[in-house]
Design a protein around this motif. Structure first.
Motif, PDB file in Angstrom:
ATOM      1  N   LEU A  42       0.844  -1.203   0.000  1.00 32.48           N
ATOM      2  CA  LEU A  42       0.000   0.000   0.000  1.00 32.48           C
ATOM      3  C   LEU A  42       0.881   1.255   0.000  1.00 32.48           C
ATOM      4  CD1 LEU A  42      -2.935  -0.733   2.463  1.00 32.48           C
ATOM      5  CD2 LEU A  42      -3.108  -0.143   0.042  1.00 32.48           C
ATOM      6  N   GLU A  43       1.918   1.238   0.834  1.00 28.57           N
ATOM      7  CA  GLU A  43       2.786   2.409   0.951  1.00 28.57           C
ATOM      8  C   GLU A  43       3.536   2.696  -0.352  1.00 28.57           C
ATOM      9  OE1 GLU A  43       2.655  -0.161   3.123  1.00 28.57           O
ATOM     10  OE2 GLU A  43       1.671   0.852   4.799  1.00 28.57           O
ATOM     11  N   SER A  44       4.031   1.652  -1.007  1.00 32.84           N
ATOM     12  CA  SER A  44       4.783   1.885  -2.257  1.00 32.84           C
ATOM     13  C   SER A  44       3.863   2.221  -3.432  1.00 32.84           C
ATOM     14  CB  SER A  44       5.669   0.685  -2.593  1.00 32.84           C
ATOM     15  OG  SER A  44       4.903  -0.462  -2.914  1.00 32.84           O
ATOM     16  N   ALA A  45       2.555   1.975  -3.272  1.00 36.12           N
ATOM     17  CA  ALA A  45       1.587   2.297  -4.334  1.00 36.12           C
ATOM     18  C   ALA A  45       1.145   3.755  -4.291  1.00 36.12           C
ATOM     19  CB  ALA A  45       0.375   1.382  -4.227  1.00 36.12           C
ATOM     20  N   ARG A  48       0.779   6.310  -7.358  1.00 37.16           N
ATOM     21  CA  ARG A  48       0.671   5.570  -8.627  1.00 37.16           C
ATOM     22  C   ARG A  48      -0.782   5.492  -9.088  1.00 37.16           C
ATOM     23  NH1 ARG A  48       5.093   1.214  -9.437  1.00 37.16           N
ATOM     24  NH2 ARG A  48       6.647   1.820  -7.909  1.00 37.16           N
ATOM     25  N   ARG A  49      -0.937   5.407 -10.417  1.00 42.29           N
ATOM     26  CA  ARG A  49      -2.262   5.308 -11.015  1.00 42.29           C
ATOM     27  C   ARG A  49      -2.625   3.855 -11.257  1.00 42.29           C
ATOM     28  NH1 ARG A  49      -5.327   9.049 -12.312  1.00 42.29           N
ATOM     29  NH2 ARG A  49      -6.112   8.181 -14.238  1.00 42.29           N
ATOM     30  N   PHE A  50      -3.907   3.577 -11.084  1.00 41.37           N
ATOM     31  CA  PHE A  50      -4.442   2.235 -11.272  1.00 41.37           C
ATOM     32  C   PHE A  50      -5.843   2.330 -11.857  1.00 41.37           C
ATOM     33  CE2 PHE A  50      -1.475   1.916  -7.752  1.00 41.37           C
ATOM     34  CZ  PHE A  50      -0.764   0.760  -8.059  1.00 41.37           C
ATOM     35  N   VAL A  51      -6.351   1.189 -12.282  1.00 41.75           N
ATOM     36  CA  VAL A  51      -7.770   1.040 -12.584  1.00 41.75           C
ATOM     37  C   VAL A  51      -8.349   0.278 -11.399  1.00 41.75           C
ATOM     38  CG1 VAL A  51      -9.501   0.063 -14.116  1.00 41.75           C
ATOM     39  CG2 VAL A  51      -7.360   0.940 -15.069  1.00 41.75           C
ATOM     40  N   PHE A  52      -9.291   0.881 -10.702  1.00 41.09           N
ATOM     41  CA  PHE A  52      -9.958   0.249  -9.576  1.00 41.09           C
ATOM     42  C   PHE A  52     -11.114  -0.587 -10.131  1.00 41.09           C
ATOM     43  CE2 PHE A  52      -8.734   4.468  -7.486  1.00 41.09           C
ATOM     44  CZ  PHE A  52      -7.452   4.019  -7.201  1.00 41.09           C
ATOM     45  N   VAL A  53     -11.208  -1.836  -9.682  1.00 42.34           N
ATOM     46  CA  VAL A  53     -12.172  -2.783 -10.249  1.00 42.34           C
ATOM     47  C   VAL A  53     -12.955  -3.478  -9.141  1.00 42.34           C
ATOM     48  CG1 VAL A  53     -12.408  -4.864 -11.666  1.00 42.34           C
ATOM     49  CG2 VAL A  53     -10.621  -3.222 -12.195  1.00 42.34           C
ATOM     50  N   SER A  54     -14.239  -3.649  -9.375  1.00 45.08           N
ATOM     51  CA  SER A  54     -15.083  -4.413  -8.459  1.00 45.08           C
ATOM     52  C   SER A  54     -16.037  -5.277  -9.276  1.00 45.08           C
ATOM     53  CB  SER A  54     -15.872  -3.469  -7.557  1.00 45.08           C
ATOM     54  OG  SER A  54     -16.563  -4.190  -6.566  1.00 45.08           O
ATOM     55  N   ASP A  55     -16.365  -6.441  -8.739  1.00 45.93           N
ATOM     56  CA  ASP A  55     -17.299  -7.343  -9.426  1.00 45.93           C
ATOM     57  C   ASP A  55     -18.650  -6.666  -9.597  1.00 45.93           C
ATOM     58  OD1 ASP A  55     -15.289  -9.231  -9.222  1.00 45.93           O
ATOM     59  OD2 ASP A  55     -16.164 -10.214  -7.486  1.00 45.93           O
ATOM     60  N   ASP A  56     -19.251  -6.881 -10.748  1.00 45.50           N
ATOM     61  CA  ASP A  56     -20.591  -6.392 -11.023  1.00 45.50           C
ATOM     62  C   ASP A  56     -21.183  -7.295 -12.097  1.00 45.50           C
ATOM     63  OD1 ASP A  56     -22.780  -4.730 -10.637  1.00 45.50           O
ATOM     64  OD2 ASP A  56     -22.050  -3.125 -11.906  1.00 45.50           O
ATOM     65  N   ALA A  57     -22.434  -7.083 -12.428  1.00 43.66           N
ATOM     66  CA  ALA A  57     -23.096  -7.863 -13.463  1.00 43.66           C
ATOM     67  C   ALA A  57     -24.049  -6.967 -14.229  1.00 43.66           C
ATOM     68  CB  ALA A  57     -23.856  -9.027 -12.845  1.00 43.66           C
ATOM     69  N   ASP A  58     -24.302  -7.353 -15.494  1.00 44.82           N
ATOM     70  CA  ASP A  58     -25.254  -6.590 -16.289  1.00 44.82           C
ATOM     71  C   ASP A  58     -26.679  -6.994 -15.918  1.00 44.82           C
ATOM     72  OD1 ASP A  58     -25.872  -8.981 -17.646  1.00 44.82           O
ATOM     73  OD2 ASP A  58     -24.776  -8.425 -19.463  1.00 44.82           O
ATOM     74  N   HIS A  68     -13.070   2.144 -12.389  1.00 42.26           N
ATOM     75  CA  HIS A  68     -12.851   3.580 -12.219  1.00 42.26           C
ATOM     76  C   HIS A  68     -11.351   3.813 -12.169  1.00 42.26           C
ATOM     77  CE1 HIS A  68     -13.522   7.685 -11.112  1.00 42.26           C
ATOM     78  NE2 HIS A  68     -14.806   7.488 -10.864  1.00 42.26           N
ATOM     79  N   ASP A  69     -10.853   4.791 -12.895  1.00 40.09           N
ATOM     80  CA  ASP A  69      -9.426   5.122 -12.862  1.00 40.09           C
ATOM     81  C   ASP A  69      -9.145   6.006 -11.658  1.00 40.09           C
ATOM     82  OD1 ASP A  69      -9.358   3.806 -15.289  1.00 40.09           O
ATOM     83  OD2 ASP A  69      -9.324   5.628 -16.478  1.00 40.09           O
ATOM     84  N   GLY A  70      -7.941   5.894 -11.120  1.00 36.03           N
ATOM     85  CA  GLY A  70      -7.598   6.723  -9.981  1.00 36.03           C
ATOM     86  C   GLY A  70      -6.181   6.520  -9.498  1.00 36.03           C
ATOM     87  N   THR A  71      -5.909   7.095  -8.341  1.00 38.79           N
ATOM     88  CA  THR A  71      -4.574   7.121  -7.757  1.00 38.79           C
ATOM     89  C   THR A  71      -4.652   6.710  -6.295  1.00 38.79           C
ATOM     90  OG1 THR A  71      -4.060   8.983  -9.215  1.00 38.79           O
ATOM     91  CG2 THR A  71      -2.560   8.622  -7.376  1.00 38.79           C
ATOM     92  N   VAL A  72      -3.618   6.046  -5.823  1.00 37.24           N
ATOM     93  CA  VAL A  72      -3.522   5.736  -4.399  1.00 37.24           C
ATOM     94  C   VAL A  72      -2.929   6.971  -3.716  1.00 37.24           C
ATOM     95  CG1 VAL A  72      -2.504   4.211  -2.665  1.00 37.24           C
ATOM     96  CG2 VAL A  72      -3.254   3.272  -4.864  1.00 37.24           C
ATOM     97  N   VAL A  73      -3.590   7.444  -2.673  1.00 41.56           N
ATOM     98  CA  VAL A  73      -3.204   8.690  -1.997  1.00 41.56           C
ATOM     99  C   VAL A  73      -3.167   8.482  -0.486  1.00 41.56           C
ATOM    100  CG1 VAL A  73      -4.235  10.130  -3.824  1.00 41.56           C
ATOM    101  CG2 VAL A  73      -5.566   9.553  -1.774  1.00 41.56           C
TER     102      VAL A  73
END
Length: 97
Positions: A42-45, A48-58, A68-73
């Motif tokens: 977590l500290e070394s991230a 850095r930018r990542f794509v945050f992902v969670s399970d979902d369904a249509d 969702h795109d974002g950054t660890v802060v």
């Protein structure tokens, strides 16, 4: 349906129900697992930018991850958070190569 280009950033798990600030989400065991697989903590991230992902369904129950795109802060009140940028949520089915 909207079409989006695949992000160049690695994907990590984010529980979008674990919102701590307007755009910040608490890291979970799934987040740590995915970061570890990338050789990060977590500290070394942080920063850095990542794509945050969670399970979902249509609407038919077919898996379609929410993303969702974002950054660890580092948040002064809550510590390390996954901070979503302002581009909004999207689904894996919207991605094109």
């Amino acid at each position: 349906m909207t079409s989006r280009t695949v992000s160049p950033y690695p994907e990590i798990f984010c529980d979008f129900n674990a919102r701590m600030t307007e755009r910040g989400y608490r890291a979970t065991n799934g987040t740590v697992r995915d970061l570890t697989a990338l050789g990060l903590t977590l500290e070394s991230a942080v920063g850095r930018r990542f794509v945050f992902v969670s399970d979902d369904a249509d609407e038919h129950g077919k898996p379609d991850d929410i993303m969702h795109d974002g950054t660890v802060v580092v948040d002064p009140a809550f510590g390390i958070l996954l901070e979503a940028d302002e581009t909004g949520f999207y689904w894996r089915s919207e991605l094109r190569s």
